[in-house]
Design a protein around this motif. Structure first.
Motif, PDB file in Angstrom:
ATOM      1  N   ASN A   3      15.711  10.823  -7.002  1.00 39.47           N
ATOM      2  CA  ASN A   3      15.163  12.007  -6.308  1.00 39.47           C
ATOM      3  C   ASN A   3      13.705  11.796  -5.885  1.00 39.47           C
ATOM      4  N   VAL A   4      13.450  10.619  -5.300  1.00 36.70           N
ATOM      5  CA  VAL A   4      12.092  10.278  -4.882  1.00 36.70           C
ATOM      6  C   VAL A   4      11.873  10.698  -3.432  1.00 36.70           C
ATOM      7  N   ALA A   5      10.842  11.482  -3.185  1.00 35.23           N
ATOM      8  CA  ALA A   5      10.497  11.871  -1.822  1.00 35.23           C
ATOM      9  C   ALA A   5      10.075  10.631  -1.037  1.00 35.23           C
ATOM     10  N   PRO A   6      10.375  10.587   0.267  1.00 33.49           N
ATOM     11  CA  PRO A   6      10.035   9.401   1.077  1.00 33.49           C
ATOM     12  C   PRO A   6       8.570   8.993   0.988  1.00 33.49           C
ATOM     13  N   ALA A   7       7.668   9.963   0.976  1.00 30.85           N
ATOM     14  CA  ALA A   7       6.243   9.633   0.894  1.00 30.85           C
ATOM     15  C   ALA A   7       5.912   8.944  -0.421  1.00 30.85           C
ATOM     16  N   ILE A   8       6.516   9.420  -1.521  1.00 31.29           N
ATOM     17  CA  ILE A   8       6.273   8.814  -2.828  1.00 31.29           C
ATOM     18  C   ILE A   8       6.883   7.419  -2.881  1.00 31.29           C
ATOM     19  N   GLU A   9       8.074   7.266  -2.331  1.00 30.81           N
ATOM     20  CA  GLU A   9       8.716   5.958  -2.316  1.00 30.81           C
ATOM     21  C   GLU A   9       7.859   4.938  -1.569  1.00 30.81           C
ATOM     22  N   GLY A  10       7.275   5.362  -0.456  1.00 32.58           N
ATOM     23  CA  GLY A  10       6.410   4.472   0.306  1.00 32.58           C
ATOM     24  C   GLY A  10       5.180   4.052  -0.484  1.00 32.58           C
ATOM     25  N   LEU A  11       4.580   5.004  -1.207  1.00 29.48           N
ATOM     26  CA  LEU A  11       3.401   4.690  -2.013  1.00 29.48           C
ATOM     27  C   LEU A  11       3.747   3.708  -3.138  1.00 29.48           C
ATOM     28  N   ILE A  12       4.895   3.902  -3.764  1.00 27.22           N
ATOM     29  CA  ILE A  12       5.301   3.015  -4.850  1.00 27.22           C
ATOM     30  C   ILE A  12       5.601   1.618  -4.316  1.00 27.22           C
ATOM     31  N   ARG A  71       4.366   0.201  -1.674  1.00 26.08           N
ATOM     32  CA  ARG A  71       3.102  -0.435  -1.305  1.00 26.08           C
ATOM     33  C   ARG A  71       2.326  -0.869  -2.552  1.00 26.08           C
ATOM     34  N   ALA A  72       2.341  -0.034  -3.594  1.00 30.45           N
ATOM     35  CA  ALA A  72       1.634  -0.368  -4.834  1.00 30.45           C
ATOM     36  C   ALA A  72       2.213  -1.636  -5.462  1.00 30.45           C
ATOM     37  N   ILE A  73       3.533  -1.756  -5.445  1.00 27.71           N
ATOM     38  CA  ILE A  73       4.176  -2.947  -6.015  1.00 27.71           C
ATOM     39  C   ILE A  73       3.823  -4.184  -5.198  1.00 27.71           C
ATOM     40  N   THR A  74       3.845  -4.053  -3.880  1.00 30.28           N
ATOM     41  CA  THR A  74       3.523  -5.187  -3.009  1.00 30.28           C
ATOM     42  C   THR A  74       2.094  -5.670  -3.243  1.00 30.28           C
ATOM     43  N   LEU A  75       1.139  -4.741  -3.252  1.00 31.88           N
ATOM     44  CA  LEU A  75      -0.256  -5.119  -3.422  1.00 31.88           C
ATOM     45  C   LEU A  75      -0.526  -5.670  -4.820  1.00 31.88           C
ATOM     46  N   ARG A  76       0.049  -5.053  -5.839  1.00 27.67           N
ATOM     47  CA  ARG A  76      -0.176  -5.517  -7.200  1.00 27.67           C
ATOM     48  C   ARG A  76       0.459  -6.886  -7.428  1.00 27.67           C
ATOM     49  N   SER A  77       1.572  -7.158  -6.757  1.00 25.26           N
ATOM     50  CA  SER A  77       2.205  -8.480  -6.869  1.00 25.26           C
ATOM     51  C   SER A  77       1.311  -9.573  -6.281  1.00 25.26           C
ATOM     52  N   GLN A  78       0.503  -9.203  -5.297  1.00 22.42           N
ATOM     53  CA  GLN A  78      -0.394 -10.164  -4.674  1.00 22.42           C
ATOM     54  C   GLN A  78      -1.643 -10.414  -5.509  1.00 22.42           C
ATOM     55  N   THR A  79      -2.124  -9.375  -6.168  1.00 22.26           N
ATOM     56  CA  THR A  79      -3.384  -9.495  -6.923  1.00 22.26           C
ATOM     57  C   THR A  79      -3.178  -9.815  -8.389  1.00 22.26           C
ATOM     58  N   SER A 109      -0.770   9.942  -6.279  1.00 22.26           N
ATOM     59  CA  SER A 109      -1.871   9.178  -5.689  1.00 22.26           C
ATOM     60  C   SER A 109      -1.527   7.693  -5.671  1.00 22.26           C
ATOM     61  N   SER A 110      -2.203   6.953  -4.816  1.00 25.22           N
ATOM     62  CA  SER A 110      -2.008   5.503  -4.760  1.00 25.22           C
ATOM     63  C   SER A 110      -2.405   4.848  -6.075  1.00 25.22           C
ATOM     64  N   SER A 111      -3.472   5.337  -6.699  1.00 20.03           N
ATOM     65  CA  SER A 111      -3.920   4.756  -7.960  1.00 20.03           C
ATOM     66  C   SER A 111      -2.893   4.993  -9.065  1.00 20.03           C
ATOM     67  N   PHE A 112      -2.256   6.159  -9.049  1.00 20.05           N
ATOM     68  CA  PHE A 112      -1.206   6.450 -10.031  1.00 20.05           C
ATOM     69  C   PHE A 112      -0.023   5.520  -9.823  1.00 20.05           C
ATOM     70  N   ALA A 113       0.418   5.361  -8.574  1.00 21.29           N
ATOM     71  CA  ALA A 113       1.548   4.478  -8.271  1.00 21.29           C
ATOM     72  C   ALA A 113       1.256   3.052  -8.710  1.00 21.29           C
ATOM     73  N   ASP A 114       0.046   2.593  -8.480  1.00 17.93           N
ATOM     74  CA  ASP A 114      -0.330   1.232  -8.864  1.00 17.93           C
ATOM     75  C   ASP A 114      -0.363   1.084 -10.377  1.00 17.93           C
ATOM     76  N   GLU A 115      -0.996   2.038 -11.052  1.00 17.68           N
ATOM     77  CA  GLU A 115      -1.157   1.939 -12.503  1.00 17.68           C
ATOM     78  C   GLU A 115       0.194   1.941 -13.225  1.00 17.68           C
ATOM     79  N   VAL A 116       1.147   2.715 -12.719  1.00 16.82           N
ATOM     80  CA  VAL A 116       2.453   2.798 -13.374  1.00 16.82           C
ATOM     81  C   VAL A 116       3.390   1.705 -12.860  1.00 16.82           C
ATOM     82  N   PHE A 117       3.797   1.818 -11.611  1.00 19.66           N
ATOM     83  CA  PHE A 117       4.890   0.997 -11.133  1.00 19.66           C
ATOM     84  C   PHE A 117       4.427  -0.385 -10.656  1.00 19.66           C
ATOM     85  N   GLY A 118       3.227  -0.455 -10.075  1.00 21.56           N
ATOM     86  CA  GLY A 118       2.714  -1.764  -9.695  1.00 21.56           C
ATOM     87  C   GLY A 118       2.517  -2.659 -10.903  1.00 21.56           C
TER      88      GLY A 118
END
Length: 318
Positions: A297-306, A308-316, A269-278
């Motif tokens: 071994n990261v699936a493309p969809a998961i890589e995209g979510l991570i 995005r989570a890092i980008t948004l968390r870096s801003q906030t 989930s996006s919230s999981f990606a943010d909480e961990v990697f963001g």
């Protein structure tokens, strides 16, 4: 906690240790005991901030007490183990219980209250040729150093040590048919081993620990499978536990690198990606994060979510 299974196993399923609630774990032999101890340590890494030394201290104590059951108790149902974190504290409490012959019979002492008092003294065992007799003693010392409670109940004898270190021993009219040990360990104490595990006049350092066995690779690299971090990847709460697990692995050695393997994980989930990697990215800083953490071994969809989570968390920020 899963207790109904052990009361009526035909009606209730055997409990499983999950990421949210502690469950009672039964073990009948050494292989099952090792699995139970590993589950407790894995759960502790998800729930509590732990230094490498305190992980080793917890693992040493749980190993010693659970092994006592198989070595001394003659319990026909093996042993039972449960561990949980106290609310609002960095204190872990574990309980080990059996339905065996009890401490007095094991040590060959007639007075049961005398037996439990002697059992927590250094070097007391029924057979010094095969056992050192320091498991209960060392575990009791860890509780004292933690200002935590320690209890040892066996047959009619009840030994209880308060948080202030006051020991009370009393004779119970109704016996506990077996032995159980309760111990609290303060994981916020950075010098727990130095203060507690002095055996034979020398500081005792456990030879190896869970992180070394489960995660260390050659060349100063730790490897963890994403599925070990948490049970699910769909909530922020799971993310909190996964982030704490990663933080604990990297806590004490800035030279260690961590590889997180996402094999057979296809969605988060996006919230999981943010909480961990963001949050890790912001907490550690970009250079340190990229130097210490890599994903495999990261699936493309998961890589995209991570990403995005890092980008948004870096801003906030945090």
């Amino acid at each position: 906690m899963g207790l109904p299974h052990y009361v009526e196993h035909r009606k209730f399923a055997k409990p499983r240790l999950n990421s949210s609630d502690p469950s009672v774990l039964q073990y009948l032999d050494q292989d099952e005991r090792e699995v139970a101890v590993d589950k407790v340590i894995k759960s502790a890494l998800r729930k509590t901030d732990l230094s490498r030394a305190n992980i080793a201290a917890l693992e040493w104590a749980v190993n010693e007490i659970t092994d006592n059951v198989l070595t001394h108790s003659q319990s026909h149902v093996g042993g039972f183990l449960i561990c949980h974190k106290l609310s609002h504290h960095d204190i872990l409490e574990f309980t080990v219980a059996d339905a065996g012959i009890g401490v007095a019979r094991s040590l060959g002492i007639l007075d049961e209250c005398e037996a439990v008092e002697r059992a927590i003294q250094e070097g007391v065992t029924r057979n010094k040729s095969t056992n050192q007799g320091n498991g209960l003693y060392g575990t009791y010392q860890l509780a004292l150093a933690s200002s935590g409670i320690f209890a040892l109940n066996s047959a009619h004898a009840n030994l209880y040590v308060t948080k202030a270190g006051e020991m009370h021993i009393r004779d119970e009219s109704i016996p506990y048919k077996g032995t159980y040990v309760v111990c609290q360990i303060d994981c916020a104490n950075p010098q727990l081993i130095e203060h507690a595990l002095t055996i034979g006049g020398r500081e005792h350092s456990p030879a190896y620990d869970y992180i070394e066995r489960k995660h260390e690779q050659a060349g100063g690299v730790l490897r963890v499978e994403a599925k070990d971090l948490c049970q699910t990847f769909g909530s922020r709460q799971s993310g909190i536990e996964a982030r704490r697990y990663i933080s604990n692995l990297l806590r004490d050695d800035d030279g260690l690198r961590l590889e997180v393997d996402f094999a057979n994980v296809f969605v988060i989930s996006s919230s999981f990606a943010d909480e961990v990697f963001g949050k890790l990215f912001v907490e550690m800083g970009p250079l340190r994060y990229m130097r210490r953490i890599s994903l495999r071994n990261v699936a493309p969809a998961i890589e995209g979510l991570i990403d995005r989570a890092i980008t948004l968390r870096s801003q906030t920020g945090l």
